[in-house]
Design an enzyme around this catalytic site. Structure first.
Site, short mmCIF file in Angstrom:
data_model
loop_
_atom_site.label_atom_id
_atom_site.label_comp_id
_atom_site.label_asym_id
_atom_site.label_seq_id
_atom_site.Cartn_x
_atom_site.Cartn_y
_atom_site.Cartn_z
N HIS A 121 37.93 43.23 47.48
CA HIS A 121 38.44 42.83 46.17
C HIS A 121 39.94 42.57 46.34
CE1 HIS A 121 39.69 43.47 41.95
NE2 HIS A 121 38.43 43.29 41.61
N ASP A 198 37.67 51.95 49.24
CA ASP A 198 37.72 51.51 47.85
C ASP A 198 36.33 51.77 47.27
OD1 ASP A 198 37.59 50.15 45.48
OD2 ASP A 198 38.18 48.21 46.30
N GLN A 201 33.04 50.38 43.31
CA GLN A 201 31.65 50.02 43.03
C GLN A 201 30.68 51.15 43.39
OE1 GLN A 201 30.53 47.49 41.33
NE2 GLN A 201 32.58 46.65 41.09
N LYS A 225 34.33 51.95 35.31
CA LYS A 225 33.08 51.49 35.94
C LYS A 225 32.11 52.65 36.11
CE LYS A 225 35.49 48.04 38.76
NZ LYS A 225 35.26 46.78 38.07
N CYS A 366 37.31 38.21 41.90
CA CYS A 366 38.50 38.74 42.57
C CYS A 366 38.25 38.91 44.06
CB CYS A 366 38.96 40.06 41.95
SG CYS A 366 39.34 39.94 40.22
#
Ligand code: PLP
Length: 408
Positions: A121, A198, A201, A225, A366
């Site tokens: 991202h 990261d 998600q 999220k 993104c």
């Protein structure tokens, strides 16, 4: 006992609303999840009974707000299996990644290398590009395979003795591919590099999980999220690593002692939380972490596997629809990107919204360098969480069938 998807879904007030008398098929979960009643109630209770600034007030309400904020940190730490003093509250995954790039990045020297991937991202790419421009570090790239996974066969070539950090997505927001963390950690350890994941998600998918046990040094994610409010996120870092890092943002509350000409700083995590933090948002994230703990994750996993299989079988049967991502349910999240021959992604999403009540996202997500690698300008993306049902998936597939038949 099987998973009661209807009862699970009923916990989410927004999913009971039927705009224009239609059910809402919310399949934009990779952008933002919905919040269950347990989280909404916790935020309202905080704002209506404990609203005050934290750490500063000399009154009972301030003490209650401080306790709630500290309690939220403990809940989040418990959720990811780490110590509370390693949990830095940020504005989101983007805030967390910028913090790492500025603060950890300032310890690097010109010529040091950072390994990223084509799957990233922009939030886990641009902060490192800026660091490169400020500091002269070098960025190296792990490419992607045709099915949208990291090509980890490149690790031997890409990770050199000059590597100081490998910063990768734990799961792609475009292809849904889940990263093989053990292989990455082994490559990093071989050269003494740190690893940042990261987890924006990955974090919403599953119950409590052992971040420290992954063998990484940093983990970033966003509350919105993960069933929690906007404006809150986390950078987890190993305490010894955080302790060596200078502040990123400066101001109130991140200090030890300030004199006219210099200042010394609080230990982590407060060193990295300058100014009044997002208090009610943190309380919401703490409530989300506690709520996640009470869910039946084996049953939810079976439910999600069923939905993923339904989705992949359905997509494979549609002519002109091309999946950008793994075609099996192994090592992937329920995030599905696709293109439709002869139709713009944006046009497809609008048609599904207006005609079928399906909320999707279109565009580059993104991840423009990944779009470049696949030679597409953008994709349609459908992403699921456990409150989604077979009816949601079918509404999406029916809508796509309608669009492809008109395209033919
Ligand atoms: N990383 C990944 C993989 C994401 O999917 C996102 C958001 O879509 C981010 C980082 C940035 O998250 P936020 O916008 O919540 O800071």
């Amino acid at each position: 006992m099987g998973f009661d998807a209807t009862a699970f879904r009923r916990q989410f007030p927004i999913l009971a609303t039927e705009p224009g008398g239609r059910p809402l098929h919310y399949l934009d979960n990779a952008a933002t999840s919905q919040m269950p009643r347990a989280v909404l109630d916790a935020v309202v209770a905080h704002e209506t009974t404990r609203r005050a600034n934290v750490f500063r007030g000399n009154h009972s309400l301030g003490d209650a707000a401080t306790d709630a904020y500290d309690g939220a940190r403990q809940s989040v730490a418990g959720h990811i299996g780490v110590s509370p003093d390693e949990v830095v509250f940020t504005s989101g995954a983007t805030g967390a990644l910028n913090l790492a790039a500025h603060s950890f990045g300032s310890l690097l020297e010109s010529g040091d290398e950072i390994v990223l991937s084509r799957l990233e991202h922009h939030s886990n790419l641009i902060p490192w590009q800026l660091l490169r421009d400020r500091h002269g570090v070098m960025l190296r790239e792990i490419p992607v395979t045709p099915e949208g996974r990291l090509d980890l066969t490149s690790l031997d070539r890409v990770v050199t003795p000059r590597c100081r950090l490998i910063a990768l997505t734990h799961a792609s927001n475009v292809t849904g591919a889940i990263t093989d963390v053990a292989a990455v950690v082994a490559a990093a350890q071989a050269v003494g590099a740190r690893v940042l994941l990261d987890g924006a998600q990955r974090a919403p998918h599953g119950g409590p999980f052992d971040v420290a046990g992954l063998g990484v040094d940093f983990y970033a994610f966003s509350g919105h999220k993960m069933y929690a409010p906007n404006g809150i996120g986390v950078l987890w870092g190993r305490h010894d690593v955080l302790a060596e890092m200078p502040p990123f943002l400066a101001g109130g509350h991140m200090i030890d002692r300030v004199r006219w000409d210099r200042a010394s700083y609080a230990p982590p995590p407060l060193r990295f939380e300058a100014g009044t933090p997002p208090i009610a948002q943190a309380v919401g994230l703490g409530a989300a972490a506690r709520w996640l703990k009470t869910q039946d994750w084996p049953a939810i996993r079976a439910h999600m596997d069923g939905l993923m299989t339904r989705m992949l079988d359905g997509l494979a049967s549609l002519p002109g629809v091309r999946l950008v991502g793994p075609a099996s349910i192994e090592h992937r999240l329920p995030v599905f990107s696709l293109t439709v021959d002869g139709r713009e992604a944006q046009e497809v999403c609008r048609a599904l919204d207006h005609g079928y009540g399906v909320a999707l996202r279109s565009g580059h997500h993104c991840a423009q360098p990944l779009m470049d690698a696949f030679g597409v300008a953008g994709t349609v993306r459908a992403s699921l969480l456990p409150y989604n049902t077979a009816e949601d998936v079918d509404a999406f597939l029916d809508g796509l069938a309608g669009v492809t038949s008109r395209a033919a």
